[in-house]
Design a protein around this motif. Structure first.
Motif, short mmCIF file in Angstrom:
data_model
loop_
_atom_site.label_atom_id
_atom_site.label_comp_id
_atom_site.label_asym_id
_atom_site.label_seq_id
_atom_site.Cartn_x
_atom_site.Cartn_y
_atom_site.Cartn_z
N PHE A 1 -50.43 -17.60 41.25
CA PHE A 1 -49.92 -16.23 41.12
C PHE A 1 -48.78 -16.17 40.12
CE2 PHE A 1 -47.18 -12.73 42.62
CZ PHE A 1 -48.08 -11.68 42.48
N ALA A 2 -47.83 -17.10 40.21
CA ALA A 2 -46.70 -17.14 39.28
C ALA A 2 -47.19 -17.42 37.85
CB ALA A 2 -45.68 -18.19 39.71
N TYR A 3 -48.17 -18.30 37.72
CA TYR A 3 -48.72 -18.64 36.41
C TYR A 3 -49.42 -17.42 35.79
CZ TYR A 3 -51.46 -20.93 32.80
OH TYR A 3 -52.02 -21.27 31.61
N LYS A 4 -50.14 -16.67 36.62
CA LYS A 4 -50.80 -15.46 36.11
C LYS A 4 -49.77 -14.44 35.61
CE LYS A 4 -55.24 -15.34 38.41
NZ LYS A 4 -56.15 -14.53 39.22
N GLN A 5 -48.66 -14.33 36.32
CA GLN A 5 -47.60 -13.43 35.87
C GLN A 5 -47.04 -13.88 34.53
OE1 GLN A 5 -44.85 -13.55 39.16
NE2 GLN A 5 -45.67 -11.68 40.06
N LEU A 6 -46.82 -15.17 34.37
CA LEU A 6 -46.31 -15.71 33.11
C LEU A 6 -47.29 -15.46 31.98
CD1 LEU A 6 -44.14 -17.49 31.66
CD2 LEU A 6 -45.58 -19.44 32.25
N MET A 7 -48.57 -15.71 32.22
CA MET A 7 -49.57 -15.51 31.17
C MET A 7 -49.75 -14.04 30.82
SD MET A 7 -50.42 -18.39 30.01
CE MET A 7 -51.93 -18.17 29.11
N ALA A 8 -49.52 -13.14 31.78
CA ALA A 8 -49.59 -11.71 31.48
C ALA A 8 -48.50 -11.32 30.47
CB ALA A 8 -49.44 -10.89 32.75
N VAL A 9 -47.31 -11.91 30.62
CA VAL A 9 -46.23 -11.65 29.67
C VAL A 9 -46.58 -12.23 28.30
CG1 VAL A 9 -43.79 -12.11 29.15
CG2 VAL A 9 -44.50 -11.55 31.48
N VAL A 10 -47.15 -13.44 28.29
CA VAL A 10 -47.57 -14.07 27.03
C VAL A 10 -48.61 -13.20 26.34
CG1 VAL A 10 -48.80 -16.04 26.04
CG2 VAL A 10 -47.06 -16.41 27.77
N GLU A 11 -49.60 -12.75 27.10
CA GLU A 11 -50.67 -11.92 26.53
C GLU A 11 -50.12 -10.61 25.96
OE1 GLU A 11 -55.11 -10.48 27.87
OE2 GLU A 11 -53.65 -10.97 29.42
#
Length: 152
Positions: free
Chosen positions: A21-31
């Protein structure tokens, strides 16, 4: 006596799902940043990386306590288990880990498919993917080792 391997299963489930879940949040910011045509590197992404690396230990507090409790229970039962006692718990941990790794790969693929992504951002996304898989695999590996100790 209960089977102590289920403490490790619960710890792995909580840790893997929470870190994913935390990784998905991080990747959403990257995207989002890549879509805005920003170059994403470690230097200009420091704040988000720090936030991610603070979330991960917070997520792992309860799983670590469960692992400690599992090892305490395991101390009383070490070597008394059979292979049939760990097949289902190991299968659950393996399925959750594979699910999380597939999610990381799909997220990486989605970010990499953005048009006009520069090489620095690609390298950073690849690095984040490796970090994500490594963090996701930590507790399942510990759980697998504990299960091997259970069967002796």
């Amino acid at each position: 006596m209960t089977n102590p391997t289920w403490f490790f299963v619960l710890a792995s489930l909580i840790a893997v799902i929470g870190i994913l879940f935390a990784y998905k949040q991080l990747m959403a910011v990257v995207e989002e940043r890549i879509e805005r045509k920003e170059i994403v590197t470690q230097e200009n992404f420091q704040k988000e990386m720090s936030r991610f690396f603070i979330k991960v230990p917070i997520i792992e507090i309860i799983p670590i306590l469960l692992v400690v409790f599992g090892f305490i229970q395991l101390g009383e039962a070490a070597g008394t288990g059979e292979v049939s006692d760990i097949i289902l718990p190991f299968g659950v941990i393996l399925l959750v880990f594979v699910f999380a790794v597939i999610n990381v790969i799909l997220l990486r693929g989605r970010v990499m498919s953005i048009n006009e992504i520069d090489n620095q951002s690609k390298a950073f996304v690849n690095t984040l993917s490796f970090i994500g898989v490594a963090l996701l695999g930590a507790l399942p590996i510990i759980s697998f080792v504990a299960m091997m100790l259970f069967i002796g």
